[in-house]
Design an enzyme around this catalytic site. Sequence first.
Site, PDB file in Angstrom:
ATOM      1  N   GLY A  65       0.793  -1.213   0.000  1.00  0.00           N
ATOM      2  CA  GLY A  65       0.000   0.000   0.000  1.00  0.00           C
ATOM      3  C   GLY A  65       0.827   1.266   0.000  1.00  0.00           C
ATOM      4  CB  THR A  66       3.903   2.264   1.799  1.00  0.00           C
ATOM      5  OG1 THR A  66       3.347   2.217   3.121  1.00  0.00           O
ATOM      6  CG2 THR A  66       4.916   3.398   1.729  1.00  0.00           C
TER       7      THR A  66
ATOM      8  CG  ASN B 227      -4.877   4.041   9.114  1.00  0.00           C
ATOM      9  OD1 ASN B 227      -5.247   5.120   8.652  1.00  0.00           O
ATOM     10  ND2 ASN B 227      -3.765   3.910   9.810  1.00  0.00           N
TER      11      ASN B 227
ATOM     12  CD  GLN C  55      -6.852  -0.431   7.343  1.00  0.00           C
ATOM     13  OE1 GLN C  55      -7.605  -1.297   7.793  1.00  0.00           O
ATOM     14  NE2 GLN C  55      -5.535  -0.498   7.485  1.00  0.00           N
TER      15      GLN C  55
ATOM     16  CB  SER D 167      -1.901  -3.204   1.300  1.00  0.00           C
ATOM     17  OG  SER D 167      -0.800  -3.893   1.848  1.00  0.00           O
TER      18      SER D 167
ATOM     19  CG  HIS E 234       0.014  -6.682   4.984  1.00  0.00           C
ATOM     20  ND1 HIS E 234      -0.104  -6.365   6.315  1.00  0.00           N
ATOM     21  CD2 HIS E 234       0.372  -5.552   4.354  1.00  0.00           C
ATOM     22  CE1 HIS E 234       0.179  -5.088   6.483  1.00  0.00           C
ATOM     23  NE2 HIS E 234       0.472  -4.568   5.305  1.00  0.00           N
TER      24      HIS E 234
ATOM     25  CB  THR F  68      12.335  -9.386 -11.637  1.00  0.00           C
ATOM     26  OG1 THR F  68      13.430  -9.167 -12.525  1.00  0.00           O
ATOM     27  CG2 THR F  68      11.772 -10.784 -11.843  1.00  0.00           C
TER      28      THR F  68
ATOM     29  CB  CYS G  88       2.441   3.120   9.541  1.00  0.00           C
ATOM     30  SG  CYS G  88       1.926   1.855   8.370  1.00  0.00           S
TER      31      CYS G  88
END
Length: 377
Positions: free
Chosen positions: A69-70, A148, A176, A196, A198, A234, A318
């Site tokens: 996400g970042t 978030n 989120q 994102s 995860h 890659t 974060c």
Amino acid sequence: MIYLDEAATTPVKREVLEAMWPFLGPEFGNPSSHHEVGESAARALEQARADVAQALGARSSEITFTSGGTESDNAAIKGIALAAPRGRHVVVSAVEHPAVLESAEFLGRIGYEITVLPVDGHGMVQPDTLAAALRDDTTLVSIQLANNEVGTIQQVETLSRLAAAHGVPFHTDAVQGAGWLDLDVTRLGVQALSISGHKIGAPKGIGVLYVQRRVPFEPLLHGGGQEGGRRSGTENVAAAVGMAAALRLAGGSNDEVVARRDAFIARVLAEAPGAALTGDVAHRLPGSASFVFAGTSGESILVELQARGIVCSSGSACAAGSDDPSHVLIAMGLEPEVAQTAVRFTFGRTTTSDDLDTAADELVRAVASVSGRGAPR
């Protein structure tokens, strides 16, 4: 242990691991290689891209796989602003994730003008505030889909229409909202969107950036021209396959989660000394309940809860380790000493009513212990 910190991260789902496994082992090729091994990996990557595009109501060519996400937020804000021909004015909200706010700050250091929109006491951006901020030289608006820390869901459909009326691209950080909210980019009216892996049962280190094909975009990573020239390097085929699998598995009815969340909130507000809910009451993520406890210490409550087998957080993962009060809560008008008492509970569809009842019991005891006021009888 009861894990109530899913806004920070979620466990990788078994089905995701199973989908990824061939590309961590026998199907190990580089998708840029023009031979049988590489072409097999390339087919898997493009199928993953097509699956993600379908989940977002987008074209495959508009999907870029990133590291999370970042990176997606950074790429959207810098990439669109740097390529835009119309001006050097960017609009963001005061409650954005640091990946958005700090990207905007970077643009400010190189000559862009940044407008930071205020929010109301529930963390909501009001449409008239955005309307007043839009100018002829506005080059991008970025407002998150859901927060978030407090779970507030923004009026992205309404806000994006305001931007569109001025011909301004609209980006939303949907990290989120993924798994809970409809991410169809046409319905949302957005030209760029970040998610994102995860947060929805895929591994850490994989994300997605959608950018509408007509929007000019300057890549941040140059080199081999992978990802349609938008992100050289890659590709992580296994993680991309995992992201696609996680998106296919995400979603479902929110009704039962909302009912469990509301019952949990009601108990905490009724029984925990000094508890106050943060975020919008009605427009909030189904699995999000966040509170402040004036006169206590949020970190002390977390320590007490962890000792009692309840894992949650004080806000954004974060910002872990920072002594500063939450910028989200400050923007919502809370005093710094109150903002530092925040505790956030975030959970998923597998979290049971018993889990939340136990968490409420232990939270009441923990707050009473920390505050010295005692739990109500």
